[in-house]
Write a protein that holds these residues in place. Structure first.
Motif, PDB file in Angstrom:
ATOM      1  N   ARG A 156     -20.037 -20.008   1.366  1.00 44.75           N
ATOM      2  CA  ARG A 156     -19.552 -20.472   2.669  1.00 44.75           C
ATOM      3  C   ARG A 156     -19.154 -19.307   3.580  1.00 44.75           C
ATOM      4  O   ARG A 156     -19.411 -19.323   4.770  1.00 44.75           O
ATOM      5  N   PHE A 157     -18.520 -18.278   3.012  1.00 46.03           N
ATOM      6  CA  PHE A 157     -18.014 -17.175   3.808  1.00 46.03           C
ATOM      7  C   PHE A 157     -18.897 -15.926   3.779  1.00 46.03           C
ATOM      8  O   PHE A 157     -18.508 -14.884   4.281  1.00 46.03           O
ATOM      9  N   GLY A 158     -20.087 -16.021   3.174  1.00 48.70           N
ATOM     10  CA  GLY A 158     -21.042 -14.922   3.230  1.00 48.70           C
ATOM     11  C   GLY A 158     -20.895 -13.852   2.172  1.00 48.70           C
ATOM     12  O   GLY A 158     -21.462 -12.770   2.305  1.00 48.70           O
ATOM     13  N   TYR A 159     -20.139 -14.132   1.111  1.00 49.31           N
ATOM     14  CA  TYR A 159     -19.988 -13.154   0.029  1.00 49.31           C
ATOM     15  C   TYR A 159     -21.049 -13.403  -1.036  1.00 49.31           C
ATOM     16  O   TYR A 159     -21.616 -14.494  -1.119  1.00 49.31           O
ATOM     17  N   PRO A 160     -21.323 -12.421  -1.895  1.00 48.89           N
ATOM     18  CA  PRO A 160     -22.284 -12.633  -2.981  1.00 48.89           C
ATOM     19  C   PRO A 160     -21.818 -13.756  -3.908  1.00 48.89           C
ATOM     20  O   PRO A 160     -20.622 -13.956  -4.103  1.00 48.89           O
ATOM     21  N   ARG A 161     -22.778 -14.464  -4.469  1.00 44.48           N
ATOM     22  CA  ARG A 161     -22.467 -15.541  -5.410  1.00 44.48           C
ATOM     23  C   ARG A 161     -22.393 -14.989  -6.825  1.00 44.48           C
ATOM     24  O   ARG A 161     -23.046 -14.012  -7.163  1.00 44.48           O
ATOM     25  N   LEU A 162     -21.598 -15.617  -7.661  1.00 44.80           N
ATOM     26  CA  LEU A 162     -21.406 -15.162  -9.038  1.00 44.80           C
ATOM     27  C   LEU A 162     -22.643 -15.490  -9.881  1.00 44.80           C
ATOM     28  O   LEU A 162     -22.959 -16.651 -10.100  1.00 44.80           O
ATOM     29  N   SER A 163     -23.294 -14.461 -10.385  1.00 41.34           N
ATOM     30  CA  SER A 163     -24.494 -14.689 -11.191  1.00 41.34           C
ATOM     31  C   SER A 163     -24.172 -15.394 -12.505  1.00 41.34           C
ATOM     32  O   SER A 163     -25.034 -16.065 -13.071  1.00 41.34           O
ATOM     33  N   CYS A 164     -22.933 -15.279 -12.978  1.00 45.02           N
ATOM     34  CA  CYS A 164     -22.555 -15.942 -14.231  1.00 45.02           C
ATOM     35  C   CYS A 164     -22.384 -17.447 -14.056  1.00 45.02           C
ATOM     36  O   CYS A 164     -22.336 -18.181 -15.043  1.00 45.02           O
ATOM     37  N   GLN A 165     -22.314 -17.915 -12.822  1.00 42.00           N
ATOM     38  CA  GLN A 165     -22.110 -19.338 -12.564  1.00 42.00           C
ATOM     39  C   GLN A 165     -23.353 -20.019 -12.002  1.00 42.00           C
ATOM     40  O   GLN A 165     -23.290 -21.158 -11.565  1.00 42.00           O
ATOM     41  N   VAL A 166     -24.485 -19.325 -12.034  1.00 43.77           N
ATOM     42  CA  VAL A 166     -25.740 -19.867 -11.526  1.00 43.77           C
ATOM     43  C   VAL A 166     -26.695 -20.060 -12.694  1.00 43.77           C
ATOM     44  O   VAL A 166     -26.956 -19.128 -13.455  1.00 43.77           O
ATOM     45  N   THR A 167     -27.211 -21.261 -12.835  1.00 37.92           N
ATOM     46  CA  THR A 167     -28.175 -21.569 -13.886  1.00 37.92           C
ATOM     47  C   THR A 167     -29.579 -21.477 -13.311  1.00 37.92           C
ATOM     48  O   THR A 167     -29.855 -22.024 -12.244  1.00 37.92           O
ATOM     49  N   VAL A 168     -30.446 -20.782 -14.009  1.00 38.49           N
ATOM     50  CA  VAL A 168     -31.841 -20.651 -13.590  1.00 38.49           C
ATOM     51  C   VAL A 168     -32.599 -21.865 -14.122  1.00 38.49           C
ATOM     52  O   VAL A 168     -32.900 -21.949 -15.300  1.00 38.49           O
ATOM     53  N   ASP A 169     -32.867 -22.807 -13.222  1.00 38.90           N
ATOM     54  CA  ASP A 169     -33.614 -24.009 -13.599  1.00 38.90           C
ATOM     55  C   ASP A 169     -34.928 -24.133 -12.842  1.00 38.90           C
ATOM     56  O   ASP A 169     -35.739 -24.987 -13.146  1.00 38.90           O
ATOM     57  N   GLY A 170     -35.108 -23.305 -11.835  1.00 40.81           N
ATOM     58  CA  GLY A 170     -36.323 -23.334 -11.032  1.00 40.81           C
ATOM     59  C   GLY A 170     -36.553 -21.963 -10.441  1.00 40.81           C
ATOM     60  O   GLY A 170     -35.758 -21.043 -10.640  1.00 40.81           O
ATOM     61  N   PRO A 171     -37.639 -21.807  -9.701  1.00 41.00           N
ATOM     62  CA  PRO A 171     -37.943 -20.511  -9.090  1.00 41.00           C
ATOM     63  C   PRO A 171     -36.778 -20.025  -8.240  1.00 41.00           C
ATOM     64  O   PRO A 171     -36.153 -20.803  -7.518  1.00 41.00           O
ATOM     65  N   MET A 172     -36.495 -18.737  -8.352  1.00 38.17           N
ATOM     66  CA  MET A 172     -35.383 -18.146  -7.609  1.00 38.17           C
ATOM     67  C   MET A 172     -35.784 -16.780  -7.085  1.00 38.17           C
ATOM     68  O   MET A 172     -36.636 -16.112  -7.658  1.00 38.17           O
ATOM     69  N   SER A 173     -35.084 -16.374  -6.012  1.00 38.87           N
ATOM     70  CA  SER A 173     -35.208 -15.035  -5.466  1.00 38.87           C
ATOM     71  C   SER A 173     -33.795 -14.523  -5.220  1.00 38.87           C
ATOM     72  O   SER A 173     -33.014 -15.184  -4.529  1.00 38.87           O
ATOM     73  N   VAL A 174     -33.467 -13.365  -5.811  1.00 41.19           N
ATOM     74  CA  VAL A 174     -32.122 -12.810  -5.684  1.00 41.19           C
ATOM     75  C   VAL A 174     -32.190 -11.343  -5.305  1.00 41.19           C
ATOM     76  O   VAL A 174     -33.208 -10.679  -5.493  1.00 41.19           O
ATOM     77  N   GLU A 175     -31.084 -10.860  -4.781  1.00 37.55           N
ATOM     78  CA  GLU A 175     -30.977  -9.449  -4.408  1.00 37.55           C
ATOM     79  C   GLU A 175     -29.722  -8.879  -5.046  1.00 37.55           C
ATOM     80  O   GLU A 175     -28.629  -9.431  -4.897  1.00 37.55           O
ATOM     81  N   LEU A 176     -29.879  -7.772  -5.776  1.00 35.72           N
ATOM     82  CA  LEU A 176     -28.723  -7.103  -6.347  1.00 35.72           C
ATOM     83  C   LEU A 176     -27.947  -6.437  -5.222  1.00 35.72           C
ATOM     84  O   LEU A 176     -28.529  -5.950  -4.252  1.00 35.72           O
ATOM     85  N   VAL A 177     -26.634  -6.434  -5.333  1.00 35.97           N
ATOM     86  CA  VAL A 177     -25.762  -5.950  -4.278  1.00 35.97           C
ATOM     87  C   VAL A 177     -25.261  -4.552  -4.606  1.00 35.97           C
ATOM     88  O   VAL A 177     -24.793  -4.297  -5.709  1.00 35.97           O
ATOM     89  N   ASP A 178     -25.347  -3.649  -3.639  1.00 32.66           N
ATOM     90  CA  ASP A 178     -24.786  -2.310  -3.775  1.00 32.66           C
ATOM     91  C   ASP A 178     -23.294  -2.428  -3.484  1.00 32.66           C
ATOM     92  O   ASP A 178     -22.900  -2.829  -2.385  1.00 32.66           O
ATOM     93  N   LYS A 179     -22.449  -2.133  -4.468  1.00 26.79           N
ATOM     94  CA  LYS A 179     -21.017  -2.363  -4.310  1.00 26.79           C
ATOM     95  C   LYS A 179     -20.205  -1.387  -5.135  1.00 26.79           C
ATOM     96  O   LYS A 179     -20.699  -0.807  -6.090  1.00 26.79           O
ATOM     97  N   LEU A 180     -18.943  -1.215  -4.761  1.00 26.29           N
ATOM     98  CA  LEU A 180     -18.012  -0.432  -5.565  1.00 26.29           C
ATOM     99  C   LEU A 180     -17.454  -1.300  -6.683  1.00 26.29           C
ATOM    100  O   LEU A 180     -17.491  -0.944  -7.843  1.00 26.29           O
ATOM    101  N   VAL A 181     -16.906  -2.448  -6.337  1.00 22.72           N
ATOM    102  CA  VAL A 181     -16.434  -3.426  -7.319  1.00 22.72           C
ATOM    103  C   VAL A 181     -16.967  -4.798  -6.944  1.00 22.72           C
ATOM    104  O   VAL A 181     -17.693  -5.426  -7.672  1.00 22.72           O
ATOM    105  N   TRP A 182     -16.611  -5.275  -5.752  1.00 21.30           N
ATOM    106  CA  TRP A 182     -17.081  -6.569  -5.269  1.00 21.30           C
ATOM    107  C   TRP A 182     -18.038  -6.354  -4.124  1.00 21.30           C
ATOM    108  O   TRP A 182     -17.966  -5.359  -3.413  1.00 21.30           O
TER     109      TRP A 182
END
Length: 116
Positions: free
Chosen positions: A80-106
């Motif tokens: 909702r606020f434009g932050y990266p989504r938690l990969s540990c809370q996303v289930t891969v059930d269909g085709p997906m496209s993701v981008e790894l984030v360049d970050k210090l911590v978050w």
């Protein structure tokens, strides 16, 4: 292996200028699929210091360009606020496209078009 493609779904990962195509078993978490492929959703400081996929530390964020809508409460707020989504809370059930984030911590917030 005959029929192997029927048992996986495509996952496209952008890591900087690199584009990696993976075949993932449906039902896996995105975090685990990335780690198994040698790709890390973590910053250097959090590769060892994280909650192991329990959705508590918020350090495994990735940008999901195509994929499922958020379900976890933190994931919904991040989306909702434009932050990266938690990969540990996303289930891969269909085709997906993701981008790894360049970050210090978050990961940082994406600004809507026209905002600075």
């Amino acid at each position: 292996m005959p029929g192997a493609d029927d048992e996986t779904v495509p996952l496209t990962v952008r890591d900087g200028d690199d584009r990696i195509e993976l075949a993932v078993e449906p039902g896996r978490t995105l975090r685990d699929a990335l780690l198994d492929a040698g790709l890390s959703p973590y910053a250097a400081a959090t590769r060892r210091l994280n909650c192991d996929g329990r959705g508590l530390c918020a350090t495994c964020g990735v940008r999901i360009r195509e994929g499922p809508p958020p379900e976890h409460w933190h994931d919904r707020l991040a989306d909702r606020f434009g932050y990266p989504r938690l990969s540990c809370q996303v289930t891969v059930d269909g085709p997906m496209s993701v981008e790894l984030v360049d970050k210090l911590v978050w990961g940082s917030r994406e600004q809507p078009d026209g905002e600075e």
